[in-house]
Design an enzyme around this catalytic site. Sequence first.
Site, mmCIF file in Angstrom:
data_model
loop_
_atom_site.group_PDB
_atom_site.id
_atom_site.type_symbol
_atom_site.label_atom_id
_atom_site.label_comp_id
_atom_site.label_asym_id
_atom_site.label_seq_id
_atom_site.Cartn_x
_atom_site.Cartn_y
_atom_site.Cartn_z
ATOM 1 N N SER A 1 0.845 -1.193 0.000
ATOM 2 C CA SER A 1 0.000 0.000 0.000
ATOM 3 C C SER A 1 0.880 1.242 0.000
ATOM 4 C CB SER A 1 -0.882 0.023 1.258
ATOM 5 O OG SER A 1 -1.538 1.271 1.375
ATOM 6 N N TYR B 1 -1.988 -2.157 10.143
ATOM 7 C CA TYR B 1 -2.023 -2.189 8.672
ATOM 8 C C TYR B 1 -0.735 -1.580 8.121
ATOM 9 C CZ TYR B 1 -3.934 -1.344 3.937
ATOM 10 O OH TYR B 1 -4.153 -1.323 2.575
ATOM 11 N N LYS C 1 2.047 -3.605 5.897
ATOM 12 C CA LYS C 1 2.281 -3.217 4.504
ATOM 13 C C LYS C 1 3.740 -2.778 4.306
ATOM 14 C CE LYS C 1 -1.782 -4.156 2.914
ATOM 15 N NZ LYS C 1 -1.970 -5.222 1.921
#
Length: 271
Positions: free
Chosen positions: A142, A156, A160
């Site tokens: 991401s 997250y 990532k």
Amino acid sequence: MKDLQDRVVVITGGGSGIGRGSALAFARAGAKVVVADRDDDRSESVAKEARAVGPGALSVRCDVVSDADLTALRDRALEHFGAIDVIMNNVGVIAAGSPLDIPLSDWQRVIDVNLLSVVRSNAVFLPLLLAQGEGHVVNTASTNALYAYSSDRLPYTATKAAIVAISEALALFLRPRGVGITCLCPGPVITNISEQITFHGEVGPIQAPTLELLDAGDVGEMVVQAVQDDRFLLLTHPKEVHDILVRRADDPEGFLAGQIAAMTDSPVVSP
Ligand SMILES: NC(=O)c1ccc[n+]([C@@H]2O[C@H](COP(=O)([O-])OP(=O)(O)OC[C@H]3O[C@@H](n4cnc5c(N)ncnc54)[C@H](O)[C@@H]3O)[C@@H](O)[C@H]2O)c1
């Protein structure tokens, strides 16, 4: 891998969003696709769409937190299509909340789903690609991994960033052995990702980067092109992200101060 005609592409999280967009783009490029998702209905519906535009598609129920499911996915793909040429590790989930509110249990879940799923997939699929001496891996990370624009999803962000790091290190190992690898770093894309966000504590609007919201089908086309070009880093917003990274490298303190100021007035809902 210039020619994708009749190549076999396995995509986890293929039943929706970027996975679906990629499945359909690979199918249009002539590849056979294996759509793997923990949601049966979604994967079967995408496989049906892919069959309509490409040479063949299979749907397989697979939860990426399960070693047994990933092994069964590999075996089913080999049994049905006789080969695997591309594996796209694409599942990602979000736990949202202030850094003080996300409990360790949800950190562990997000690490398991987002990061350890790639570790499991490597154990299952890489020996096959390495024995062939060709193939390609796509790992979906991401833009959230590349620079800080939010503080509301630390697990997250961490997973990532780890995916970017292990993908780059893996490139050193895989490329000399004939296997390509692409690390996809999307900016905001219209998908169903918000359906599976778990929220903790008081969560304001999800903080998003100031980048144009893209269509998942367009991102799928970018993924196919990157595999064909054997490109490592795939940015969906290359110019903007490049400029941001240069700005941060030139003046890390000034960049951080600017990001903090921007966070106070950027209530856009998207990861
Ligand atoms: N949408 C964005 O703006 C955006 C931005 C950057 C990165 N990403 C990344 O793109 C990837 C795809 O996300 P998306 O936005 O297309 O989301 P999505 O929710 O539309 O699709 C994800 C799919 O993964 C499946 N899934 C969830 N958990 C699973 C599991 N444990 N095992 C197997 N399948 C599972 C879901 O059923 C769903 O079909 C993720 O890794 C996400 O982090 C998305």
